[in-house]
Design a protein around this motif. Structure first.
Motif, PDB file in Angstrom:
ATOM      1  N   VAL A 123       0.901  -1.256  -0.040  1.00  0.00           N
ATOM      2  CA  VAL A 123      -0.164  -0.152   0.211  1.00  0.00           C
ATOM      3  C   VAL A 123       0.845   1.110   0.030  1.00  0.00           C
ATOM      4  O   VAL A 123       0.645   2.275  -0.795  1.00  0.00           O
ATOM      5  N   VAL A 124       1.782   1.312   0.743  1.00  0.00           N
ATOM      6  CA  VAL A 124       2.832   2.438   0.949  1.00  0.00           C
ATOM      7  C   VAL A 124       3.528   2.771  -0.403  1.00  0.00           C
ATOM      8  O   VAL A 124       3.643   3.564  -1.093  1.00  0.00           O
ATOM      9  N   GLU A 125       3.926   1.422  -1.253  1.00  0.00           N
ATOM     10  CA  GLU A 125       4.472   1.725  -2.432  1.00  0.00           C
ATOM     11  C   GLU A 125       3.797   2.329  -3.329  1.00  0.00           C
ATOM     12  O   GLU A 125       4.023   3.211  -4.107  1.00  0.00           O
ATOM     13  N   LEU A 126       2.386   1.763  -3.504  1.00  0.00           N
ATOM     14  CA  LEU A 126       1.240   2.332  -4.251  1.00  0.00           C
ATOM     15  C   LEU A 126       0.998   4.014  -3.955  1.00  0.00           C
ATOM     16  O   LEU A 126       1.010   4.713  -5.047  1.00  0.00           O
ATOM     17  N   MET A 127       1.159   4.393  -2.946  1.00  0.00           N
ATOM     18  CA  MET A 127       0.935   5.765  -2.458  1.00  0.00           C
ATOM     19  C   MET A 127       2.175   6.632  -2.537  1.00  0.00           C
ATOM     20  O   MET A 127       2.070   7.839  -2.493  1.00  0.00           O
ATOM     21  N   GLY A 128       3.504   5.972  -2.644  1.00  0.00           N
ATOM     22  CA  GLY A 128       4.525   6.571  -2.725  1.00  0.00           C
ATOM     23  C   GLY A 128       5.370   6.892  -1.544  1.00  0.00           C
ATOM     24  O   GLY A 128       6.491   7.337  -1.401  1.00  0.00           O
ATOM     25  N   GLN A 129       4.574   6.893  -0.434  1.00  0.00           N
ATOM     26  CA  GLN A 129       5.190   7.284   1.194  1.00  0.00           C
ATOM     27  C   GLN A 129       4.246   6.642   2.237  1.00  0.00           C
ATOM     28  O   GLN A 129       2.943   6.449   2.058  1.00  0.00           O
ATOM     29  N   ASN A 130       4.715   6.669   3.236  1.00  0.00           N
ATOM     30  CA  ASN A 130       3.875   6.324   4.695  1.00  0.00           C
ATOM     31  C   ASN A 130       3.155   7.635   5.101  1.00  0.00           C
ATOM     32  O   ASN A 130       3.863   8.005   6.106  1.00  0.00           O
ATOM     33  N   VAL A 131       2.478   7.946   4.539  1.00  0.00           N
ATOM     34  CA  VAL A 131       1.651   9.114   4.700  1.00  0.00           C
ATOM     35  C   VAL A 131       1.278   9.159   6.233  1.00  0.00           C
ATOM     36  O   VAL A 131       1.251  10.372   6.977  1.00  0.00           O
ATOM     37  N   LEU A 132       1.010   8.029   7.199  1.00  0.00           N
ATOM     38  CA  LEU A 132       0.604   8.222   8.494  1.00  0.00           C
ATOM     39  C   LEU A 132       1.828   8.128   9.580  1.00  0.00           C
ATOM     40  O   LEU A 132       1.481   8.486  10.661  1.00  0.00           O
ATOM     41  N   ALA A 133       2.919   8.114   8.989  1.00  0.00           N
ATOM     42  CA  ALA A 133       4.160   8.080   9.701  1.00  0.00           C
ATOM     43  C   ALA A 133       4.269   9.414  10.277  1.00  0.00           C
ATOM     44  O   ALA A 133       4.884   9.394  11.581  1.00  0.00           O
ATOM     45  N   ALA A 134       3.941  10.536   9.789  1.00  0.00           N
ATOM     46  CA  ALA A 134       4.291  11.953  10.336  1.00  0.00           C
ATOM     47  C   ALA A 134       3.161  12.268  11.101  1.00  0.00           C
ATOM     48  O   ALA A 134       2.956  13.261  11.685  1.00  0.00           O
ATOM     49  N   ASN A 135       1.840  11.538  10.888  1.00  0.00           N
ATOM     50  CA  ASN A 135       0.804  12.168  11.818  1.00  0.00           C
ATOM     51  C   ASN A 135       0.569  11.363  13.162  1.00  0.00           C
ATOM     52  O   ASN A 135      -0.235  10.061  12.625  1.00  0.00           O
ATOM     53  N   TRP A 136       0.913  11.473  13.981  1.00  0.00           N
ATOM     54  CA  TRP A 136       1.109  10.478  15.394  1.00  0.00           C
ATOM     55  C   TRP A 136      -0.435  10.257  15.784  1.00  0.00           C
ATOM     56  O   TRP A 136      -0.653   9.188  16.263  1.00  0.00           O
ATOM     57  N   PHE A 137      -1.073  11.370  15.700  1.00  0.00           N
ATOM     58  CA  PHE A 137      -2.406  11.512  16.466  1.00  0.00           C
ATOM     59  C   PHE A 137      -3.252  10.632  15.512  1.00  0.00           C
ATOM     60  O   PHE A 137      -3.931   9.565  16.120  1.00  0.00           O
ATOM     61  N   VAL A 138      -3.323  10.566  14.040  1.00  0.00           N
ATOM     62  CA  VAL A 138      -4.216   9.516  13.495  1.00  0.00           C
ATOM     63  C   VAL A 138      -3.557   8.362  13.485  1.00  0.00           C
ATOM     64  O   VAL A 138      -4.251   7.205  13.578  1.00  0.00           O
ATOM     65  N   TYR A 139      -2.315   8.252  13.236  1.00  0.00           N
ATOM     66  CA  TYR A 139      -1.571   6.611  13.575  1.00  0.00           C
ATOM     67  C   TYR A 139      -1.969   5.768  14.748  1.00  0.00           C
ATOM     68  O   TYR A 139      -2.416   4.895  14.646  1.00  0.00           O
ATOM     69  N   ASN A 140      -1.534   6.639  15.750  1.00  0.00           N
ATOM     70  CA  ASN A 140      -1.977   5.832  17.096  1.00  0.00           C
ATOM     71  C   ASN A 140      -3.348   5.837  17.618  1.00  0.00           C
ATOM     72  O   ASN A 140      -3.577   4.827  18.128  1.00  0.00           O
ATOM     73  N   LEU A 141      -4.219   6.882  17.382  1.00  0.00           N
ATOM     74  CA  LEU A 141      -5.337   6.923  17.867  1.00  0.00           C
ATOM     75  C   LEU A 141      -6.428   6.659  17.010  1.00  0.00           C
ATOM     76  O   LEU A 141      -7.665   6.498  17.463  1.00  0.00           O
ATOM     77  N   ILE A 142      -6.305   6.586  15.624  1.00  0.00           N
ATOM     78  CA  ILE A 142      -7.306   6.151  14.905  1.00  0.00           C
ATOM     79  C   ILE A 142      -6.969   4.880  13.848  1.00  0.00           C
ATOM     80  O   ILE A 142      -7.790   3.915  14.197  1.00  0.00           O
ATOM     81  N   PHE A 143      -5.895   5.045  13.221  1.00  0.00           N
ATOM     82  CA  PHE A 143      -5.682   4.014  12.224  1.00  0.00           C
ATOM     83  C   PHE A 143      -5.424   2.469  12.819  1.00  0.00           C
ATOM     84  O   PHE A 143      -6.019   1.716  12.678  1.00  0.00           O
ATOM     85  N   THR A 144      -4.292   2.550  13.914  1.00  0.00           N
ATOM     86  CA  THR A 144      -3.824   1.194  14.267  1.00  0.00           C
ATOM     87  C   THR A 144      -5.073   0.931  15.592  1.00  0.00           C
ATOM     88  O   THR A 144      -5.018  -0.759  15.518  1.00  0.00           O
TER      89      THR A 144
END
Length: 360
Positions: A309-330
């Motif tokens: 998925v990251v390859e298709l998007m070109g970058q790990n967009v969630l890596a820089a957004n800790w709030f979304v990554y930690n408290l919503i996505f994961t």
């Protein structure tokens, strides 16, 4: 054991420990989702939420195992205890290793149309996978011998101490040593439950303070996966400081979580909110199975799928957004895995191979 009445867990206590196991297994999946989706974009060991979870969640699991094992100590002889625990742990270690290897091998075989399956790959990793079950087996064996061969508290304490040199004989020596105090602590709390409960209820608000106070000082070096219990190159004093801190924060985290869960469970019971309680207890009752098969379905597949998925998007967009990554996505991903793993367990039960794999 002494000539005393056999104490059985109350209905609320059984419900409570199932809820604790359910929350603990969800936290494990949540932590693994944080880890598996990190890729090479960031160091998940530095993730604050990951640090919080890993400071206490495996100690909590082994503490619960020790607490509940005390009841088995009252009902069985030493030989029965050891043999029952060995069967209970080795069965899923072997069965789940084969199942996980099948989960990881079959898609490759189908896609590549190769039939090289019976070359020993089914049992690959049995000596190192599912380390927690090895730790439970090692700790249980020591406690069974200590509690069933003598009635003297002093001799028991001595046997428990000597047991340190026994648990290192099992696979995952360092992990076993790290887990051992928490298992013994669980047994001790079950044995002296009434007195400890009175103390905790009296001072519970003060007992909530140590864990959040210690958490900012929990660093990458405190992970057992990074710094072993003892490494000659690090020096004795350094290792001792690391071991003491992670043991203390482990117990502080266990106490903190148990007090909070007890409070939340009482609220849910008063509100007659049975659905939420039953959903969590379902996770707790299947925590061993979830732990076993999450190796392939989470740690195995998730990093590869997420990498695509990251390859298709070109970058790990969630890596820089800790709030979304930690408290919503994961957490949502962990919840999805809970549903998926329970579905797989249900299929295994209907296929009548569940007992063959897990021994229960």
């Amino acid at each position: 054991m002494e000539n005393r009445e056999i104490i059985k867990p109350s209905e609320y206590e059984r419900l409570f420990w199932n809820v604790v196991k359910g929350i603990a297994i969800f936290l494990m999946l949540w932590g693994h989702c944080i880890q598996c989706c990190a890729l090479d974009t960031f160091n998940f060991f530095e993730n604050r939420l990951f640090k919080t979870i890993y400071s206490f969640h495996m100690p909590l699991f082994i503490f619960v195992s020790g607490f509940l094992f005390y009841y088995s100590c009252q009902k069985r002889s030493c030989l029965e205890l050891v043999s029952h625990r060995a069967a209970g742990m080795l069965h899923p270690i072997i069965g789940a290793t084969v199942l996980n290897n099948l989960f990881m091998t079959i898609p490759t075989l189908v896609l590549s149309r190769k039939l090289e399956l019976l070359n020993g790959s089914l049992f690959r990793g049995m000596e190192w996978s599912l380390w927690f079950l090895w730790s439970v087996l090692a700790c249980s064996t020591v406690v069974a011998v200590a509690y069933k061969t003598t009635r003297s508290s002093c001799w028991r304490a001595m046997l428990v101490f000597v047991g340190i040199f026994f648990v290192i004989l099992f696979p995952f020596m360092d992990n076993n040593l790290f887990m051992y105090p928490f298992f013994v602590g669980g047994v001790f709390c079950a044995e002296h439950k009434k007195r400890i409960l009175r103390f905790v209820r009296k001072w519970k608000y003060f007992l909530l303070i140590p864990f959040p106070a210690m958490l900012p000082f929990y660093k990458t070096e405190h992970y057992i996966y990074i710094t072993p219990v003892y490494k000659k190159e690090n020096g004795f004093i350094y290792c001792l400081k690391i071991d003491l801190f992670r043991t203390l924060i482990g117990f502080a985290g266990i106490l903190f979580v148990l007090i909070i869960i007890d409070w939340l469970l009482q609220v849910l019971i008063r509100q007659n909110n049975q659905k939420k309680v039953l959903a969590i207890t379902k996770l707790g009752k299947n925590s061993l199975q979830i732990y076993c098969i999450s190796v392939s379905l989470l740690s195995g597949y998730l990093p590869h799928l997420y990498h695509k998925v990251v390859e298709l998007m070109g970058q790990n967009v969630l890596a820089a957004n800790w709030f979304v990554y930690n408290l919503i996505f994961t957490p949502l991903l962990a919840l999805a895995y809970c549903i998926l793993l329970l579905f797989v367990i249900q299929i295994l039960q209907k296929a009548k191979i569940h007992t063959l794999i897990f021994g229960r």
